[in-house]
Design a protein around this motif. Structure first.
Motif, short mmCIF file in Angstrom:
data_model
loop_
_atom_site.label_atom_id
_atom_site.label_comp_id
_atom_site.label_asym_id
_atom_site.label_seq_id
_atom_site.Cartn_x
_atom_site.Cartn_y
_atom_site.Cartn_z
N TRP A 106 6.77 -5.42 -1.06
CA TRP A 106 5.47 -6.11 -1.05
C TRP A 106 5.63 -7.63 -1.14
O TRP A 106 4.72 -8.38 -0.81
CB TRP A 106 4.56 -5.61 -2.18
CG TRP A 106 5.14 -5.78 -3.56
CD1 TRP A 106 5.97 -4.91 -4.21
CD2 TRP A 106 4.95 -6.88 -4.46
NE1 TRP A 106 6.30 -5.40 -5.46
CE2 TRP A 106 5.68 -6.60 -5.65
CE3 TRP A 106 4.21 -8.07 -4.40
CZ2 TRP A 106 5.71 -7.46 -6.74
CZ3 TRP A 106 4.24 -8.93 -5.50
CH2 TRP A 106 4.99 -8.63 -6.64
N MET A 185 1.87 2.09 -2.77
CA MET A 185 0.96 1.53 -3.79
C MET A 185 1.35 0.09 -4.13
O MET A 185 0.49 -0.77 -4.30
CB MET A 185 0.99 2.37 -5.07
CG MET A 185 0.25 3.68 -4.98
SD MET A 185 -1.50 3.47 -4.58
CE MET A 185 -2.14 2.89 -6.13
N SER A 186 2.66 -0.17 -4.22
CA SER A 186 3.07 -1.54 -4.58
C SER A 186 2.68 -2.52 -3.47
O SER A 186 2.30 -3.65 -3.74
CB SER A 186 4.56 -1.60 -4.91
OG SER A 186 5.32 -1.29 -3.78
N CYS A 187 2.74 -2.07 -2.21
CA CYS A 187 2.34 -2.95 -1.10
C CYS A 187 0.82 -3.17 -1.14
O CYS A 187 0.33 -4.27 -0.88
CB CYS A 187 2.72 -2.34 0.25
SG CYS A 187 4.50 -2.36 0.50
N LEU A 188 0.07 -2.12 -1.47
CA LEU A 188 -1.39 -2.26 -1.50
C LEU A 188 -1.83 -3.12 -2.69
O LEU A 188 -2.74 -3.93 -2.58
CB LEU A 188 -2.04 -0.88 -1.60
CG LEU A 188 -1.93 0.00 -0.34
CD1 LEU A 188 -2.37 1.43 -0.63
CD2 LEU A 188 -2.77 -0.59 0.78
N GLU A 189 -1.15 -2.95 -3.81
CA GLU A 189 -1.60 -3.64 -5.04
C GLU A 189 -0.82 -4.91 -5.35
O GLU A 189 -1.11 -5.59 -6.33
CB GLU A 189 -1.51 -2.67 -6.23
CG GLU A 189 -2.42 -1.48 -6.04
CD GLU A 189 -2.85 -0.86 -7.36
OE1 GLU A 189 -2.33 -1.28 -8.41
OE2 GLU A 189 -3.71 0.04 -7.32
N HIS A 190 0.17 -5.19 -4.52
CA HIS A 190 0.99 -6.40 -4.71
C HIS A 190 1.57 -6.52 -6.11
O HIS A 190 1.47 -7.55 -6.76
CB HIS A 190 0.18 -7.66 -4.36
CG HIS A 190 0.21 -7.92 -2.90
ND1 HIS A 190 0.22 -9.17 -2.35
CD2 HIS A 190 0.25 -7.07 -1.86
CE1 HIS A 190 0.26 -9.06 -1.04
NE2 HIS A 190 0.28 -7.81 -0.73
N ARG A 191 2.14 -5.43 -6.57
CA ARG A 191 2.84 -5.45 -7.85
C ARG A 191 3.80 -4.27 -7.89
O ARG A 191 3.66 -3.32 -7.10
CB ARG A 191 1.86 -5.37 -9.02
CG ARG A 191 1.10 -4.06 -9.11
CD ARG A 191 0.22 -4.02 -10.37
NE ARG A 191 -0.57 -2.80 -10.41
CZ ARG A 191 -0.19 -1.65 -10.95
NH1 ARG A 191 1.01 -1.54 -11.48
NH2 ARG A 191 -0.99 -0.60 -10.97
N TYR A 193 5.25 -0.87 -8.82
CA TYR A 193 4.53 0.36 -9.08
C TYR A 193 5.54 1.48 -9.28
O TYR A 193 6.53 1.55 -8.57
CB TYR A 193 3.63 0.68 -7.88
CG TYR A 193 2.46 1.55 -8.23
CD1 TYR A 193 1.25 0.98 -8.64
CD2 TYR A 193 2.55 2.94 -8.16
CE1 TYR A 193 0.18 1.78 -8.98
CE2 TYR A 193 1.48 3.73 -8.52
CZ TYR A 193 0.30 3.15 -8.92
OH TYR A 193 -0.77 3.93 -9.26
#
Ligand SMILES: Cc1cc2nc3c(=O)[nH]c(=O)nc-3n(C[C@H](O)[C@H](O)[C@H](O)COP(=O)(O)OP(=O)(O)OC[C@H]3O[C@@H](n4cnc5c(N)ncnc54)[C@H](O)[C@@H]3O)c2cc1C
Length: 403
Positions: A106, A185-191, A193
């Motif tokens: 991400w 999820m880490s790409c979508l939430e930028h953190r 995961y």
């Protein structure tokens, strides 16, 4: 001939823990033989221009076992250790990004993220195909072709060997386990995961190197500790080592491949020993600071541009010390570009998890137990154990053998 009940070969964490456990139980009839001048094995610290340098590469304490912590704290009290949260990074395409790679794509440009995600989506583990037997195939099966080609294959070739073909997959519990869903999820939430990788929290001594604790363990053994003696030969018929020490029970906490002469062991088992493989790691110490600012304690280098595969940013965890050191596979040391202040080659660094190793070690260790011979630790069991695991195994073995 010196006669002892327990003869312990090697004064790394395994041998030292086993010997100290014997003393704890009031048993004094033992000896420890170590080839180096200073105890600690791969966890050894030497002082270079007054700075502690961990000769076996980066070493930090992270154990899930309270009894191991308590044992360590007897030799360096808990108040003398600093606590850290892991900050490890990867130097990728001229920039630093988080580690593990698959949990930090991400941080890359969006179009790159899409390429990685597309490749992971069709990786074998997400399509439900059978887990491969070879590590090299497992990488693509687990993480897809793009992470395999850009990071995992080059990094692992640098760290273990150019030829990854011989490695199996039975040891992979050591690696981070990031699922496709976690990456997405880490790409979508930028953190970050998902599950934290190992060593998410760790300890390092406040005022000395990691290895000084092990020196104190050796000092407690007094005259039972024999430093500067290289073990060359073992005779299992006469139960003797180097024709100098006679044992009732032998604890092998050094590499089996170091015996230049073996008598009284079936040929098939000796042949197995000859097939065990390991890799070397050279550490190069630089007393100057890193040429860039970073909070990372260590940084992985997958690119061929660098001879080394990891930098330990010593100043960020050995507080009060200066500089950094690099770790380079022995096969690559000739590629080193910059002179260091100090170099040390660890001939034995990683026991290689080859496809044939489990069967070889099963036979060797079972034959040993029938003959009062016990393989212990990283080299005695030829396993990728960290120091804390070696120590725990040494404690368990001492309990079992003195019941
Ligand atoms: C680069 C790197 C980083 C690591 N980082 C960590 C970390 O952060 N945390 C962690 O817990 N673990 C870490 N480890 C693993 C740790 O170093 C080992 O798990 C631990 O040192 C193994 O202990 P041992 O006693 O089994 O073997 P060793 O420490 O290898 O000790 C074996 C001993 O046998 C002696 N010996 C060898 N040949 C002979 C001979 N012929 N005669 C007499 N003596 C002999 C050696 O000199 C040595 O003292 C790391 C390892 C490497 C390579």
């Amino acid at each position: 001939m010196k006669k002892v009940k327990y003869l312990i070969l090697g004064a790394g964490p395994s041998g030292l823990t086993f010997a100290n456990m014997l003393l704890d139980k009031g048993i004094e009839d033992f000896a420890v033989i170590e080839k180096e001048n200073r105890a600690g094995g791969l966890c050894r610290t030497e002082y270079v221009n007054g700075q502690p340098v961990d000769f076996g590469g980066g070493h930090i304490l992270d154990t899930r076992s309270r009894k191991v912590d308590e044992f360590m704290f007897r030799f360096l009290p808990e108040s003398e250790w600093n606590h850290f949260t892991r900050d490890s990074q990867i130097y990728f395409r001229g920039q630093l990004m988080g580690s593990p790679f698959e949990a930090h794509i991400w941080q890359l440009p969006t179009e790159e993220q899409v390429k990685y995600l597309k490749a992971i989506a069709v990786a074998g583990c997400n399509l439900g195909t059978e887990k491969p037997e070879k590590f090299i195939d497992w990488i693509t099966w687990k993480l897809g072709t793009k992470i395999a080609e850009d990071y995992m294959l080059p990094y692992n070739r640098k760290m273990f060997s150019k030829d990854l073909n011989s490695l199996g997959t039975y040891w992979l519990a050591k690696l981070p386990d990031v699922s496709f869903e976690d990456t997405l999820m880490s790409c979508l939430e930028h953190r970050f995961y998902g599950k934290q990788p190992c060593h998410s929290n760790f300890l390092y001594p406040k005022n000395e190197g990691f290895g000084d604790t092990f020196v104190r363990m050796s000092e407690r053994l007094g005259e039972r500790y024999y430093g500067n003696i290289t073990v060359n030969s073992v005779d299992f018929d006469t139960k003797t080592v180097n024709n100098e020490f006679r044992f009732e029970k032998l604890i092998v906490a050094m590499p089996w491949t170091e015996f230049k002469s073996i008598n009284g062991m079936p040929e098939e088992i000796q042949d197995g020993i000859n097939k065990l493989k390991h890799s070397e790691v050279q550490i190069d110490y630089y007393s100057k600071s890193l040429p860039f600012e970073t909070t990372a304690q260590w940084i992985y280098y997958p690119s061929e541009e660098f001879s080394y595969h990891r930098i330990m940013a010593m100043e960020n965890f050995a507080l009060g010390s200066k500089g950094y050191w690099t770790e380079t596979n022995g096969e690559r040391v000739a590629l080193k570009k910059e002179e260091s202040d100090f170099s040390y080659l660890n001939h034995y660094a990683y026991p290689l998890n080859t496809l044939e190793k489990p069967a070889i070690m099963d036979k060797l260790l079972s034959w040993g137990r029938e003959n009062d011979v016990y393989g212990l630790g990283r080299w005695g069991e030829w396993s990728h154990f960290n120091a804390d695991v070696c120590m725990e195994r040494a404690m368990d073995l001492a309990d079992e053998m003195t019941k």
